[in-house]
Design an enzyme around this catalytic site. Structure first.
Site, PDB file in Angstrom:
ATOM      1  N   GLU A 187      -9.905  79.467 -88.166  1.00 35.04           N
ATOM      2  CA  GLU A 187      -9.717  80.729 -88.243  1.00 35.04           C
ATOM      3  C   GLU A 187      -9.837  81.385 -90.018  1.00 35.04           C
ATOM      4  O   GLU A 187      -8.874  82.096 -90.416  1.00 35.04           O
ATOM      5  CB  GLU A 187      -8.680  81.449 -87.655  1.00 35.04           C
ATOM      6  CG  GLU A 187      -8.926  81.357 -86.304  1.00 35.04           C
ATOM      7  CD  GLU A 187      -7.491  81.574 -85.651  1.00 35.04           C
ATOM      8  OE1 GLU A 187      -6.279  82.055 -85.923  1.00 35.04           O
ATOM      9  OE2 GLU A 187      -7.270  81.188 -84.243  1.00 35.04           O
TER      10      GLU A 187
ATOM     11  N   GLU B  96     -11.321  77.638 -76.594  1.00 36.39           N
ATOM     12  CA  GLU B  96      -9.987  78.172 -76.096  1.00 36.39           C
ATOM     13  C   GLU B  96     -10.423  79.227 -75.271  1.00 36.39           C
ATOM     14  O   GLU B  96      -9.616  80.265 -75.220  1.00 36.39           O
ATOM     15  CB  GLU B  96      -9.525  78.635 -77.318  1.00 36.39           C
ATOM     16  CG  GLU B  96      -9.282  77.680 -78.549  1.00 36.39           C
ATOM     17  CD  GLU B  96      -8.289  78.282 -79.632  1.00 36.39           C
ATOM     18  OE1 GLU B  96      -7.508  79.322 -79.243  1.00 36.39           O
ATOM     19  OE2 GLU B  96      -8.197  77.493 -80.695  1.00 36.39           O
TER      20      GLU B  96
HETATM   21  O1  G3I Z   1       8.837  76.154 -80.683  1.00 34.71           O
HETATM   22  C1  G3I Z   1       9.537  77.350 -80.501  1.00 34.71           C
HETATM   23  C2  G3I Z   1      10.657  77.365 -79.813  1.00 34.71           C
HETATM   24  O2  G3I Z   1      11.700  76.337 -80.607  1.00 34.71           O
HETATM   25  C3  G3I Z   1      11.512  78.845 -79.848  1.00 34.71           C
HETATM   26  O3  G3I Z   1      12.653  78.749 -78.954  1.00 34.71           O
HETATM   27  C4  G3I Z   1      10.442  79.675 -79.276  1.00 34.71           C
HETATM   28  C5  G3I Z   1      10.828  81.136 -79.237  1.00 34.71           C
HETATM   29  O4  G3I Z   1      10.168  82.242 -79.224  1.00 34.71           O
HETATM   30  O5  G3I Z   1       9.287  79.801 -79.860  1.00 34.71           O
HETATM   31  C6  G3I Z   1       8.799  78.466 -79.883  1.00 34.71           C
HETATM   32  O6  G3I Z   1       7.119  78.466 -80.497  1.00 34.71           O
HETATM   33  C7  G3I Z   1       6.304  79.225 -79.872  1.00 34.71           C
HETATM   34  C8  G3I Z   1       5.122  78.453 -80.020  1.00 34.71           C
HETATM   35  O7  G3I Z   1       3.905  78.786 -79.750  1.00 34.71           O
HETATM   36  C9  G3I Z   1       5.396  76.913 -79.250  1.00 34.71           C
HETATM   37  O8  G3I Z   1       5.500  77.334 -77.785  1.00 34.71           O
HETATM   38  C10 G3I Z   1       5.927  80.545 -80.810  1.00 34.71           C
HETATM   39  O9  G3I Z   1       7.005  81.386 -80.643  1.00 34.71           O
HETATM   40  C11 G3I Z   1       4.787  81.103 -80.263  1.00 34.71           C
HETATM   41  O10 G3I Z   1       4.258  82.048 -81.122  1.00 34.71           O
HETATM   42  C12 G3I Z   1       3.485  80.201 -80.440  1.00 34.71           C
HETATM   43  O11 G3I Z   1       2.423  80.746 -79.867  1.00 34.71           O
HETATM   44  C13 G3I Z   1       1.378  79.996 -79.972  1.00 34.71           C
HETATM   45  C14 G3I Z   1       0.251  80.471 -81.028  1.00 34.71           C
HETATM   46  O12 G3I Z   1      -0.617  79.867 -81.117  1.00 34.71           O
HETATM   47  C15 G3I Z   1       0.947  80.794 -82.431  1.00 34.71           C
HETATM   48  O13 G3I Z   1      -0.108  81.158 -83.432  1.00 34.71           O
HETATM   49  C16 G3I Z   1       0.556  79.882 -78.559  1.00 34.71           C
HETATM   50  O14 G3I Z   1       1.271  78.855 -77.599  1.00 34.71           O
HETATM   51  C17 G3I Z   1      -0.926  79.328 -78.621  1.00 34.71           C
HETATM   52  O15 G3I Z   1      -1.468  79.281 -77.237  1.00 34.71           O
HETATM   53  C18 G3I Z   1      -1.592  79.883 -79.908  1.00 34.71           C
HETATM   54  O16 G3I Z   1      -2.787  79.299 -79.986  1.00 34.71           O
HETATM   55  C19 G3I Z   1      -3.855  79.854 -80.763  1.00 34.71           C
HETATM   56  C20 G3I Z   1      -4.627  78.826 -81.410  1.00 34.71           C
HETATM   57  O17 G3I Z   1      -3.693  77.879 -81.869  1.00 34.71           O
HETATM   58  C21 G3I Z   1      -5.689  79.250 -82.268  1.00 34.71           C
HETATM   59  N1  G3I Z   1      -6.327  80.314 -81.762  1.00 34.71           N
HETATM   60  C22 G3I Z   1      -5.633  81.281 -80.960  1.00 34.71           C
HETATM   61  C23 G3I Z   1      -4.991  80.685 -80.080  1.00 34.71           C
HETATM   62  C24 G3I Z   1      -3.917  81.823 -79.315  1.00 34.71           C
HETATM   63  O18 G3I Z   1      -3.115  82.505 -80.089  1.00 34.71           O
END
Ligand code: G3I
Length: 377
Positions: free
Chosen positions: A158, A265
């Site tokens: 990105e 994705e």
């Molecule tokens: O690990 C922490 C945890 O310790 C905490 O308690 C919890 C509370 O919210 O958050 C956890 O982290 C989360 C993480 O995923 C792991 O589960 C984050 O809040 C959450 O924002 C994060 O979201 C991920 C996102 O990328 C972040 O940018 C999504 O799961 C994941 O599907 C998403 O994937 C991205 C690709 O990498 C790139 N393209 C877009 C795609 C969708 O957004």
């Protein structure tokens, strides 16, 4: 009379034989249907594949996995020089056990990176040499660790700007290093694992505006003699966006630029939203949650048709699209339950929350069987 009976009998034998042949050739799993002629993948977290039912489903259905979060920079190197490979290694071990390939996601992004990588304690960009050293140290260590275990890396994720008049997004890496951080990331990755394929990955890059910018980036890297094997079209899409013809045009354009095309994705959002793409920072505070108890049957059927239409486009030009990866497994695992609004019930994938296959699963399976012939599975 006897002649008639013989004819009917013979006909029945023929029909039974035909049905038998069909049952033989029609696979019942995605991975069986593609018969190794396509990588068909899913994004997973290590704790998900440890759940027995979900683990079994993943092993049966997919021949490729992407770590949804656990290969990202903040997961692998939360503190300078302190690497945490545990969760990502669990994905690798599971994949090895089940003869599944793994794609590494990702080496350089503006999200899910530790603040120290490209900025000082006050949030100001690090000097170029320090930031470059951090980028190189991360890529070196991570690519060497996963050498021979991943088939390829989303090297840069990105990096293209969403605004029409700008080429590159102004990321922490770009602020500290300059525009050539992208080249450097590809260079470092190739040095650290010369056998790994290297990809550029983005959302909305099927749209003509962003597509042209990605093509420019691919050409720039190739002109500099750097390795780039593929472009990921993420595919965070909706029921009526984008048109299949737009996806088709992008697949052809990337193929003509000399790279493999990967739908990296894929999901189909079932809750209407204002924005396209997948800008994770673009959250909204409130929004309707129209299907908390499951997707109505008519919408589930329509979603299946939408998936089938898209898969027909992916497979239209043999060999152009080499991988299709869903962003999650069952609907409960989707990031779309928390984006753009937190805590909703979305239904973007092929299995529902109880792990029942949805019409979308059967629609995709049918297209794969029709295209590849499959084998019994
Ligand atoms: O690990 C922490 C945890 O310790 C905490 O308690 C919890 C509370 O919210 O958050 C956890 O982290 C989360 C993480 O995923 C792991 O589960 C984050 O809040 C959450 O924002 C994060 O979201 C991920 C996102 O990328 C972040 O940018 C999504 O799961 C994941 O599907 C998403 O994937 C991205 C690709 O990498 C790139 N393209 C877009 C795609 C969708 O957004």
């Amino acid at each position: 009379m006897r002649h008639m009976r013989n004819l009917v009998c013979g006909g029945m034998i023929l029909l039974a034989a035909a049905a038998g042949a069909r049952a033989q050739s029609e696979a019942t799993t995605l991975r069986g249907a593609v018969d190794d002629k396509l990588l068909i993948g899913a994004a997973v977290m290590s704790y998900q594949i440890e759940q027995p039912r979900l683990g079994a489903l993943v092993a049966a259905q997919f021949n490729c996995l992407t770590g949804e979060n656990e290969f990202k920079v903040v997961s692998l190197q939360p503190e300078p020089g302190q690497f945490n490979f545990g969760p990502a290694d669990k994905i690798i071990d599971f994949a090895e056990q089940h003869n599944i390939k793994v794609v590494g996601h990702n080496l350089c992004w503006h999200n899910q990176i530790p603040a120290w990588e490209f900025a000082d304690a006050d949030g100001n960009p690090l000097p170029r040499d320090k930031a470059l050293a951090n980028l190189k140290a991360h890529i070196d260590t991570v690519c060497r660790h996963f050498r021979g275990k991943v088939i390829g890396w989303d090297v840069v994720n990105e990096a293209i700007s969403d605004s029409p008049n700008e080429f590159l997004r102004d990321t922490p890496a770009r602020k500290a290093i300059g525009d050539d951080y992208i080249e450097k990331a590809f260079e470092f990755a190739h040095e650290a694992d010369p056998d790994a394929e290297l990809y550029y990955n983005d959302y909305n890059d099927e749209e003509p505006g962003k597509r042209e910018k990605v093509l420019r980036l691919v050409k720039m890297l190739k002109d500099k003699g750097l390795r780039i094997d593929g472009v990921g079209i993420q595919g965070h899409w909706q029921m009526h966006y984008p048109a299949p013809s737009v996806v088709d045009d992008a697949i052809v354009a990337f193929h003509n630029a000399g790279v493999k095309v990967m739908i990296s994705e894929l999901d189909i959002d079932m809750i209407p939203r204002r924005q396209t793409g997948a800008e994770v920072g673009a959250t909204e505070k409130t929004g309707a949650d129209p299907y908390p108890n499951g997707l109505p049957a008519n919408l589930a059927e329509e979603q299946g048709k939408r998936y089938a239409d898209l898969f027909k486009v992916f497979l239209k030009h043999p060999g152009y699209v080499t991988r299709v990866t869903f962003w999650g497994t069952h609907d409960g695992t989707s990031w779309l339950n928390d984006w753009p609004v937190r805590g909703r019930h979305n239904h973007p994938l092929l299995w529902d929350r109880q792990l029942n296959p949805k019409p979308a699963f059967f629609a995709v399976l049918k297209v794969l069987n029709e295209t590849f012939g499959g084998h019994s599975s």
